[in-house]
Design an enzyme around this catalytic site. Structure first.
Site: not given
Length: 397
Positions: A101, A143
């Site tokens: 990310y 997630e």
């Protein structure tokens, strides 16, 4: 799950809202530059992203649409929750990890600055940087929960598990089914009909792996997973490299790596209310799974199965549809072949659909098909939006 922008200052919220028109105009240029720069610096990410989507421009366009939606809805991110859940399932299927990310965030802001020039003020970049971190944290948390649930279920796992091809069956002129069993001989997890598995393929002489999602086309709780794959040979996708590799080179006994079932386009097989399944082409694969799973769990459940294909030679899993029709009086198939019949339209659907407030609708096929069916159901037949789920199939080539 709770989505909030409370950590954003009112000034940053206004900066992001004000950037929406710019994203509408230059968003695709920003996201195209983003992917080019990120892959140049981190080519290992090509093992995760769909190469064909990059070449066709569909991935940058999808990201641009997501950014624009975030800008427009920055004060009401809860409205994006269905999209977040769908993307999170895709990320888990692809085995996206938290460490990736910050890389995405860095190159996204860099692309904004490069593409917008003087319009990319320090205040705007700071606002988007904070907003990105909030959204990234949401995805990471969702997630992580999904990874844990996937691993903890009986037969579950994280990562890519080695499977062997246990069977291969030509279903129609351009569709072949593949049966997979785990090489370790262990159990398989159950799945919700409508979900998909992800195959990791390394083509000969290719440096990077290719990941493809394929809907499971059989009922859950078997000793195998089954997918049914269309060979892509259309002018738009002339090389169809992955689908053609599967059709031509993947044989019984071969090994392939697969991640656990994922996806939000699902039905509750234990429910008792009627279902209407509307599919086109290869889009019927998750619908067959839904029908088989629901009827195995509840043989009395009413299911209307509406399907369209070019002709009988292109109608995959026709035999299974006929078996369901013979076995269950409450399974009602309606087939339209576009070479000989009219398309599915309002008048045809009116003959199929009962006025039943408890009916649930599942649409799967090309984007144009699902959009047309949704419009007819909502605007002409007065079906509520909450009663409709749809999955737009794109070629996984």
């Amino acid at each position: 799950m709770f989505m909030t922008t409370a950590l954003l200052s009112s000034q940053h919220v206004e900066e992001i809202k004000a950037s929406a028109p710019v994203l509408a105009e230059k968003g695709e240029a920003i996201t195209t530059r983003f992917y080019n720069q990120m892959f140049e610096a981190h080519p290992e990410l090509l093992n995760v992203f769909n190469h064909r989507n990059q070449k066709q421009g569909t991935q940058p366009k999808a990201l641009m649409q997501t950014l624009y939606a975030a800008a427009v809805n920055i004060e009401n991110l809860e409205s994006l929750l269905p999209t977040v859940k769908k993307i999170a399932h895709k990320h888990v299927a692809l085995q996206v990890v938290p460490e990736q990310y910050p890389i995405v965030g860095h190159y996204l802001l860099k692309a904004m600055k490069d593409e917008l020039g003087e319009a990319a003020t320090d205040e705007l970049l700071e606002a988007w940087g904070e907003a990105y971190q909030i959204v990234a944290d949401i995805f990471i948390n969702v997630e992580q929960e999904l990874y844990q649930e996937t691993k903890d279920q009986p037969g579950g796992w994280n990562g890519f598990r080695p499977f062997a091809v246990d069977g291969k069956n030509k279903e129609s002129d351009d569709i072949t089914s593949f049966y997979f069993k785990p090489e370790d001989g262990g159990a398989l997890p159950t799945f919700s009909p409508g979900q998909y598995i992800t195959l990791r393929v390394l083509l000969p002489d290719d440096q990077y792996t290719h990941l493809r999602h394929y809907s499971l086309s059989d009922a859950p709780d078997k000793d195998h997973f089954r997918i049914s794959v269309k060979r892509e040979t259309s002018p738009k996708y002339p090389d169809g490299e992955i689908s053609n590799f599967l059709h031509d080179q993947l044989e019984v006994g071969d090994q392939i790596s697969i991640s656990a079932p994922a996806g939000v386009f699902t039905t509750d097989v234990d429910a008792g209310h009627p279902m209407v399944l509307l599919g086109a082409g290869i889009g019927q694969t998750p619908l067959i799974s839904m029908a088989k799973g629901a009827l195995e769990a509840n043989p009395e459940r009413d299911i209307d199965f509406v399907y369209t294909a070019k002709n009988e030679e292109n109608h995959a899993l026709l035999e299974e549809m006929n078996v369901l029709n013979e076995r269950y009086e409450n399974f009602r198939p309606y087939v339209r072949y576009t070479e000989t019949d009219a398309h599915i339209d309002k008048e045809f659907l009116q003959t199929v659909i009962d006025e039943n407030d408890t009916q649930e609708f599942f649409l799967c096929g090309p984007g144009s098909f699902t959009a047309d069916m949704k419009e007819i159901l909502e605007n002409d037949l007065y079906i509520s939006e909450e009663a409709i789920q749809r999955e737009m199939f794109k070629p996984f080539v």
